[in-house]
Design an enzyme around this catalytic site. Structure first.
Site, PDB file in Angstrom:
ATOM      1  N   GLN A 128      -0.750   3.055  18.206  1.00 29.25           N
ATOM      2  CA  GLN A 128      -0.587   1.670  17.767  1.00 29.25           C
ATOM      3  C   GLN A 128       0.848   1.334  17.395  1.00 29.25           C
ATOM      4  O   GLN A 128       1.217   0.164  17.352  1.00 29.25           O
ATOM      5  CB  GLN A 128      -1.524   1.389  16.592  1.00 29.25           C
ATOM      6  CG  GLN A 128      -2.975   1.267  17.024  1.00 29.25           C
ATOM      7  CD  GLN A 128      -3.902   0.909  15.879  1.00 29.25           C
ATOM      8  OE1 GLN A 128      -3.702   1.347  14.758  1.00 29.25           O
ATOM      9  NE2 GLN A 128      -4.918   0.120  16.172  1.00 29.25           N
TER      10      GLN A 128
ATOM     11  N   HIS B  24      -3.792  -2.958   2.924  1.00 36.10           N
ATOM     12  CA  HIS B  24      -3.130  -2.758   4.217  1.00 36.10           C
ATOM     13  C   HIS B  24      -2.825  -4.112   4.869  1.00 36.10           C
ATOM     14  O   HIS B  24      -1.741  -4.307   5.439  1.00 36.10           O
ATOM     15  CB  HIS B  24      -4.014  -1.923   5.151  1.00 36.10           C
ATOM     16  CG  HIS B  24      -3.934  -0.457   4.906  1.00 36.10           C
ATOM     17  ND1 HIS B  24      -4.656   0.171   3.926  1.00 36.10           N
ATOM     18  CD2 HIS B  24      -3.208   0.512   5.515  1.00 36.10           C
ATOM     19  CE1 HIS B  24      -4.385   1.465   3.939  1.00 36.10           C
ATOM     20  NE2 HIS B  24      -3.516   1.696   4.888  1.00 36.10           N
TER      21      HIS B  24
ATOM     22  N   GLU C 188       0.813  -1.212   0.000  1.00 36.26           N
ATOM     23  CA  GLU C 188       0.000   0.000   0.000  1.00 36.26           C
ATOM     24  C   GLU C 188       0.846   1.262   0.000  1.00 36.26           C
ATOM     25  O   GLU C 188       0.358   2.350  -0.294  1.00 36.26           O
ATOM     26  CB  GLU C 188      -0.972  -0.010   1.184  1.00 36.26           C
ATOM     27  CG  GLU C 188      -0.342  -0.108   2.550  1.00 36.26           C
ATOM     28  CD  GLU C 188      -0.115   1.255   3.191  1.00 36.26           C
ATOM     29  OE1 GLU C 188      -0.772   2.216   2.795  1.00 36.26           O
ATOM     30  OE2 GLU C 188       0.723   1.335   4.083  1.00 36.26           O
TER      31      GLU C 188
ATOM     32  N   LEU D  12      -9.885  -3.718  11.381  1.00 34.28           N
ATOM     33  CA  LEU D  12      -9.309  -4.456  12.497  1.00 34.28           C
ATOM     34  C   LEU D  12      -8.427  -5.587  11.995  1.00 34.28           C
ATOM     35  O   LEU D  12      -7.433  -5.941  12.643  1.00 34.28           O
ATOM     36  CB  LEU D  12     -10.420  -5.012  13.395  1.00 34.28           C
ATOM     37  CG  LEU D  12      -9.970  -5.768  14.646  1.00 34.28           C
ATOM     38  CD1 LEU D  12      -9.118  -4.879  15.552  1.00 34.28           C
ATOM     39  CD2 LEU D  12     -11.179  -6.296  15.417  1.00 34.28           C
ATOM     40  N   ALA D  13      -8.740  -6.139  10.836  1.00 33.34           N
ATOM     41  CA  ALA D  13      -7.997  -7.285  10.309  1.00 33.34           C
ATOM     42  C   ALA D  13      -6.515  -6.987  10.173  1.00 33.34           C
ATOM     43  O   ALA D  13      -5.666  -7.764  10.644  1.00 33.34           O
ATOM     44  CB  ALA D  13      -8.581  -7.706   8.957  1.00 33.34           C
ATOM     45  N   ASP D  14      -6.162  -5.865   9.553  1.00 35.37           N
ATOM     46  CA  ASP D  14      -4.734  -5.601   9.347  1.00 35.37           C
ATOM     47  C   ASP D  14      -4.025  -5.280  10.652  1.00 35.37           C
ATOM     48  O   ASP D  14      -2.833  -5.520  10.813  1.00 35.37           O
ATOM     49  CB  ASP D  14      -4.537  -4.499   8.297  1.00 35.37           C
ATOM     50  CG  ASP D  14      -4.836  -3.097   8.801  1.00 35.37           C
ATOM     51  OD1 ASP D  14      -3.985  -2.528   9.486  1.00 35.37           O
ATOM     52  OD2 ASP D  14      -5.914  -2.578   8.481  1.00 35.37           O
ATOM     53  N   GLN D  15      -4.775  -4.768  11.639  1.00 34.59           N
ATOM     54  CA  GLN D  15      -4.145  -4.368  12.887  1.00 34.59           C
ATOM     55  C   GLN D  15      -3.990  -5.517  13.889  1.00 34.59           C
ATOM     56  O   GLN D  15      -3.240  -5.404  14.855  1.00 34.59           O
ATOM     57  CB  GLN D  15      -4.935  -3.207  13.486  1.00 34.59           C
ATOM     58  CG  GLN D  15      -4.864  -1.986  12.578  1.00 34.59           C
ATOM     59  CD  GLN D  15      -5.752  -0.851  13.019  1.00 34.59           C
ATOM     60  OE1 GLN D  15      -6.155  -0.787  14.168  1.00 34.59           O
ATOM     61  NE2 GLN D  15      -6.069   0.040  12.108  1.00 34.59           N
TER      62      GLN D  15
END
Length: 349
Positions: free
Chosen positions: A102, A313, A12, A289-292
């Site tokens: 984060q 991402h 990305e 939320l998936a990428d984090q």
């Protein structure tokens, strides 16, 4: 000194590469050279929120760094010993304080003592996860993995005025617990007592938020869902409309920020469209939320979840993590539009 070279233009090509690389550089004690930072953006290089992320990572690890300045497209970063304690980071714009948080949270979550960090800047800018998402989605999963946190909000910061201020307290853990997040969000949505509609408002008429709630309730057929308008005093006008589905571990938060010239009904329908897509595929974890979740699950050494079609991402985060950690990330489409991601220390799985 040998540096691991990380190409910021990969995937990305934005701030995600920078933040994940900084986090894992400190945790693995790996000196890095970041090149082509944010090369795929209209304004490449370090903007204020990215510069603040670098300085935050530098502060908590007593790192040495080279060429860290606004606009820099290449930096070197050599982490030292992680130091817990009290910190205060100010972006100076409406840039995302959540993304700064984060960057350093996984490090302090595995440190040897508690920490308290105050952030100033943007909290709801529409271009990144909001503070509401951070508390109800991301931190909820981290808490289930063993990290105890508390957020105290002084003020919100909408785009473009910024001015948000909040404090994060972290009680770390020795090891992160593995998580399996597979229960579809639509199973919670079927009982509308788990569904919520909320309009956050500042310096705008309440009728805007009321129209958003009404339009979303109709679009989603959430007739029994709780809907409310919350008023805040901030540095400038702002509106964040949110639809939420509360699960056993975390709350899925879908958000659309109001814009000048865009009707309340349109804002609500855009948000509802994201909710419908998520519910249709039967995934447990929504896109943001998936990428984090990938970094904490990789640090735990194990974990799995289902999500909607992988975002760039998410794909980029997987690639960056593999440059630091000896893990396997197995990704496969288990049904149309629904993907399962499994993290494991065992290669080849």
């Amino acid at each position: 000194m040998s540096f691991l070279v990380i190409d910021g233009s990969q995937g990305e090509g934005g701030g995600q590469v920078l933040r994940t690389a900084l986090t894992l550089s400190v945790l693995t004690q790996t000196p890095i050279e970041l090149v082509n930072i944010r090369a795929n953006r209209d304004r490449p290089g370090l903007l204020r929120q990215h510069l603040t992320s670098v300085k935050a990572a530098q502060a908590i690890s007593e790192a040495s760094a080279e060429d860290v300045e606004l606009g820099a497209e290449r930096i070197r970063f050599s982490p030292g010993v992680v130091k817990t304690g009290d910190y205060h980071f100010v972006i100076g714009t409406a840039g995302s304080t959540v993304l700064v948080a984060q960057t350093i949270l996984p490090v302090l979550a595995l440190a040897k003592g508690s920490s308290t960090i105050t952030f100033e800047g943007g909290t709801h800018n529409g271009m990144s996860p909001s503070l509401c998402f951070f508390k109800e989605s991301y931190l909820a999963v981290l808490n289930a993995m063993g990290v105890k946190t508390e957020v105290e909000t002084t003020s919100l910061g909408f785009y473009p005025a910024g001015g948000g201020k909040w404090t994060l307290t972290i009680e770390p853990t020795d090891t992160l617990k593995a998580m399996s997040l597979l229960t579809p969000g639509r199973e919670f949505e079927q009982e509308q007592k788990h569904c919520y509609l909320k309009a956050l408002m500042s310096e705008l008429p309440d009728t805007i938020g009321q129209k958003e709630v009404t339009a979303a309730r109709k679009a989603l057929n959430w007739n029994a869902a709780l809907g409310e308008v919350e008023r805040y005093k901030t540095n400038g006008p702002g509106n964040s409309f949110q639809a939420k589905i509360k699960g056993d571990v975390f709350t899925s938060v879908f958000e659309q920020v109001g814009e000048v010239g865009v009707s309340s009904e349109r804002v609500a329908k855009r948000c509802a469209g994201r909710v419908k897509k998520f519910l249709k595929v039967g995934a447990a974890v929504e896109e943001r939320l998936a990428d984090q979740l990938l970094v904490p699950m990789a640090l735990a050494g194990e974990g799995e979840f289902t999500t909607t079609e992988l975002s760039m991402h998410t794909k980029t985060n997987i690639d960056v993590i593999k440059q630091f950690l000896d893990i396997s990330v197995h990704v496969h489409e288990e049904a149309e539009g629904r993907w399962r991601i499994r993290v494991s220390k065992e290669s080849g799985r």
